[in-house]
Design a protein around this motif. Structure first.
Motif, PDB file in Angstrom:
ATOM      1  N   GLU A  54     -13.931  -6.129 -32.706  1.00  0.00           N
ATOM      2  CA  GLU A  54     -15.113  -5.932 -33.740  1.00  0.00           C
ATOM      3  C   GLU A  54     -14.815  -4.940 -34.629  1.00  0.00           C
ATOM      4  N   LEU A 257     -17.761 -14.518 -33.967  1.00  0.00           N
ATOM      5  CA  LEU A 257     -18.495 -13.844 -35.070  1.00  0.00           C
ATOM      6  C   LEU A 257     -18.507 -14.796 -36.280  1.00  0.00           C
ATOM      7  N   ASN A 281     -24.174 -11.260 -41.082  1.00  0.00           N
ATOM      8  CA  ASN A 281     -23.312 -11.577 -39.859  1.00  0.00           C
ATOM      9  C   ASN A 281     -24.010 -12.263 -38.769  1.00  0.00           C
ATOM     10  N   PRO A 283     -23.343 -12.778 -35.077  1.00  0.00           N
ATOM     11  CA  PRO A 283     -22.526 -12.425 -33.868  1.00  0.00           C
ATOM     12  C   PRO A 283     -22.882 -13.265 -32.626  1.00  0.00           C
TER      13      PRO A 283
END
Length: 361
Positions: A54, A257, A281, A283
């Protein structure tokens, strides 16, 4: 006998009165069923392994707040959106050094090899996290045994991107992830999928990527082996109290992700331009967030950048990002780039990134 009966009657009357009072009280204080419902708004934080997967790659991308999914026009695209490497027309190498949190070091190497005859490109990605050396401590020797242990992470990936049309590109990547902690280690494979679209509106790009598709990850090794008396009854049966046992760790998913972004480049003459970018995003191990960034290009030589990580998160340690870059072309065929990014991590201090890149036709 009469005294016993009298005491029994008084006890029955007391219990009856108490129950009557309790019933009357409960009648005036009914519980709302809605108050008993569980809160389903969970963040999923800390539910995955492979945190190194990440960490953003490239000083330029991080200076833009990580809003690089729809930009993806340098070798760090292998991390953000591999489809972007199909647009890179020259052999390109990029090396990044990140002074990560708590005096750890994160290094990456990204190489792009164009395959112009096939209208595609190959990419090679290598990332290494070094946690340094630490003293071995035990319950009985908390100051250290005199030994030291090390820990590290490794990510190695191979990527391929293809221009389907002059506007649409797709990317596919496979990577190997390994984690080592002294004599314990674990490894697994994962895949990345991505797409990049140059819209009919001049300067506007859309991009999407799915990263870290793979099986769950766990650790094993001799540090998880112990000697114990299995049933704990040595004194009764005089059994062997030196049976080797292996402590198995749980397995955890990788941080899956989903990213979607847009980027818009506004030309301000032949040598100046402004870039605006944003990414959304989603995740698997946290809440949904948005990253935003902007870049000013001056004289085709200097770059100033700013961005912000994790907008709209209920809590986030990272935030403001700033950076600058220099791009110099010589011999009419080779370009050298130098980029720097600073990221604010509030209570965790700040992070500095340095990236050196070279490309040749």
């Amino acid at each position: 006998m009469n005294d016993t009966r009298s005491k029994t009657r008084r006890s029955i009357l007391a219990v009856t009165a108490a129950m009557t009072i309790l019933a009357a009280t409960s009648g005036h204080s009914q519980v709302n069923p809605a108050d008993l419902q569980y809160d389903t708004q969970v963040s999923r934080r800390g539910t995955s392994a492979g945190a190194v997967l990440e960490i953003g790659v490239g000083a330029r991308a991080e200076a833009l707040g990580g809003a690089f999914v729809a930009v993806a026009n340098d070798p760090s695209a292998l991390y953000w959106n591999p489809a972007g490497i199909s647009r890179i027309q020259s052999l390109s190498l990029q090396v990044s050094k990140t002074e990560w949190l708590i005096e750890t070091q994160f290094h990456t190497v990204d190489l792009i090899v164009p395959l112009q005859m096939m209208n595609s490109s190959l990419g090679f990605h290598l990332a290494m996290m070094d946690y340094g050396s630490n003293p071995v401590r035990t319950v009985f020797r908390p100051e250290g045994t005199g030994e030291t242990y090390t820990a590290s992470d490794l990510v190695a990936g191979l990527y391929w991107a293809l221009n389907i049309t002059d506007r649409v590109s797709v990317g596919l990547g496979a990577k190997y992830f390994q984690e080592n902690i002294w004599h314990v280690k674990g490894s697994t494979f994962a895949a990345d999928l991505s797409i990049l679209f140059d819209t009919p509106l001049k300067g506007l790009r859309l991009g999407g990527a799915v990263s870290n598709l793979g099986p769950e990850f766990g650790l094993s090794g001799r540090d998880l082996t112990r000697v114990a008396d299995i049933d704990g009854r040595k004194n009764e049966y005089y059994n062997n109290d030196n049976v080797a046992i292996h402590l198995a760790t749980e397995t955890y998913p990788l941080p899956l992700l989903f990213r979607f972004g847009l980027g818009y480049t506004l030309d301000l003459g032949p040598r100046n331009a402004m870039l605006f970018a944003a990414s959304v995003n989603h995740p698997s191990n946290d809440v949904e967030t948005m990253d935003v960034g902007m870049e000013a290009k001056l004289l085709n030589l200097f770059y100033l950048r700013a961005g912000y990580h994790s907008l709209f998160a209920d809590y986030s340690a990272d935030g403001l990002t700033l950076g600058a870059g220099l791009s110099y072309r010589f011999f009419n065929s080779t370009t050298l780039t130098l980029d720097y990014a600073w990221s604010d991590w509030t209570v965790l201090a700040s992070v500095n990134r340095f990236t050196l890149g070279i490309s040749a036709f």
